[in-house]
Design an enzyme around this catalytic site. Structure first.
Site, PDB file in Angstrom:
ATOM      1  N   CYS A  86     -28.870 -11.690  14.142  1.00 25.13           N
ATOM      2  CA  CYS A  86     -27.828 -11.632  13.123  1.00 25.13           C
ATOM      3  C   CYS A  86     -27.753 -10.253  12.469  1.00 25.13           C
ATOM      4  CB  CYS A  86     -28.001 -12.766  12.116  1.00 25.13           C
ATOM      5  SG  CYS A  86     -26.458 -13.127  11.248  1.00 25.13           S
ATOM      6  N   HIS A 177     -29.215 -17.430  14.639  1.00 25.21           N
ATOM      7  CA  HIS A 177     -30.578 -17.416  14.091  1.00 25.21           C
ATOM      8  C   HIS A 177     -31.496 -18.363  14.861  1.00 25.21           C
ATOM      9  CE1 HIS A 177     -29.914 -15.208  10.266  1.00 25.21           C
ATOM     10  NE2 HIS A 177     -28.678 -15.642  10.422  1.00 25.21           N
ATOM     11  N   GLU A 179     -34.562 -18.458  14.945  1.00 23.98           N
ATOM     12  CA  GLU A 179     -35.783 -18.771  14.180  1.00 23.98           C
ATOM     13  C   GLU A 179     -35.571 -19.935  13.219  1.00 23.98           C
ATOM     14  OE1 GLU A 179     -33.704 -16.443  13.672  1.00 23.98           O
ATOM     15  OE2 GLU A 179     -33.435 -16.092  11.525  1.00 23.98           O
TER      16      GLU A 179
END
Ligand code: GLN
Length: 200
Positions: A86, A177, A179
Site C-alpha cells: 500500500c 494489505h 498483513e
C-alpha cells in the site's frame, strides 16, 4: 540459522507484518527474528524487509530524515527481498505522482494514490494472484493502483483490470494489505518462494 527481517516502523502497520513474517518463516521451516526499523544502521543487518502501509508522504519524509532511504536502496541493489504494501508500494515506486513523496525507485512503476475513490475507500476482494492456487483475500484501504510498469516488471494480480500486485526482481509490491489477514501466502511468495528470493 534465523533470518533477520526488518519491518520499516517509522509509521504504519508494523506488528501485523512482524506476525505474518514469523508465520511465513515457520511454514518454511525458518526462524525469523524481526527488527523494527526506526533509525539508520539496522537495514544493513537485515536479510529481508517489509515496507508497510500508512501514509506515504509521512513515511517518505521520515525515511529521508532518518537516513534510512539509501540503506533500503542498497538492500535491493544487493538483491535482497522486499515486500512493500500500500503506502509502501507508493514509496517504493519510481513515480508516485506527488511531490511530497521522494520515491525510492525500487519497482519500475508509476502509481496513482487513493485510486479507488471515496466510495470504495476500503474493501476486501478475492484476488487471483499469479503463483497462488486459490484467490487471496485482499484488503484495500485508500489503496493506490499501478498506472504503468516498466518492461522488467511482472504483474502478479489485477483488480478491475488494473495492476495491484507486481514483482520487479527481488521486490514484491501490493496495493492491498496482505498483513491484515491471517493468510501468509504473499509473505511466502515475496520471501520464501519467489524466483528471486535470496533467503536460502
Ligand atoms: N492512502 C495512503 C497513501 O496514499 C495509503 C493508504 C494505506 O497504506 N493503507 O499514502
Amino acid at each position: 540459522m534465523a533470518l533477520t527481517a526488518g519491518v520499516v516502523a517509522v509509521q504504519g502497520d508494523v506488528s501485523e507484518h512482524a506476525d505474518a513474517l514469523r508465520r511465513a518463516g515457520a511454514a518454511h521451516g525458518r526462524e525469523v527474528a524481526v527488527e523494527a526499523i526506526r533509525t539508520a544502521g539496522v537495514v544493513p543487518d537485515c536479510d529481508l524487509l517489509a515496507l508497510p502501509g500508512g501514509e506515504s508522504t509521512a513515511i517518505s519524509r521520515l525515511l529521508g530524515d532518518e537516513g534510512i532511504a539509501p540503506e533500503i536502496v542498497a538492500h535491493v541493489e544487493a538483491g535482497k527481498p522486499v515486500l512493500a504494501t500500500c503506502a509502501g508500494l507508493i514509496v517504493a515506486s519510481t513515480d508516485a505522482g506527488d511531490d511530497r513523496v521522494d520515491e525510492l525507485g525500487l519497482v519500475d512503476a508509476t502509481v496513482e494514490r487513493n485510486a479507488f475513490g471515496r466510495q470504495a475507500d476500503s474493501f476486501e476482494a478475492p484476488l487471483d494472484v499469479a503463483g497462488l492456487d486459490d484467490p487471496f483475500p485482499a484488503v484495500f484501504i485508500r489503496a493506490p493502483v499501478v498506472a504503468a510498469v516498466g518492461d522488467d516488471v511482472d504483474v502478479l494480480a489485477r483488480w478491475d483490470g488494473r495492476p495491484v500486485a507486481i514483482r520487479d526482481g527481488p521486490v514484491v509490491a501490493t496495493s492491498f494489505h496482505p498483513e491484515l489477514t491471517d493468510d501468509d501466502r504473499l509473505h511466502s511468495l515475496a520471501f520464501f518462494e519467489g524466483p528471486d528470493h535470496s533467503t536460502d
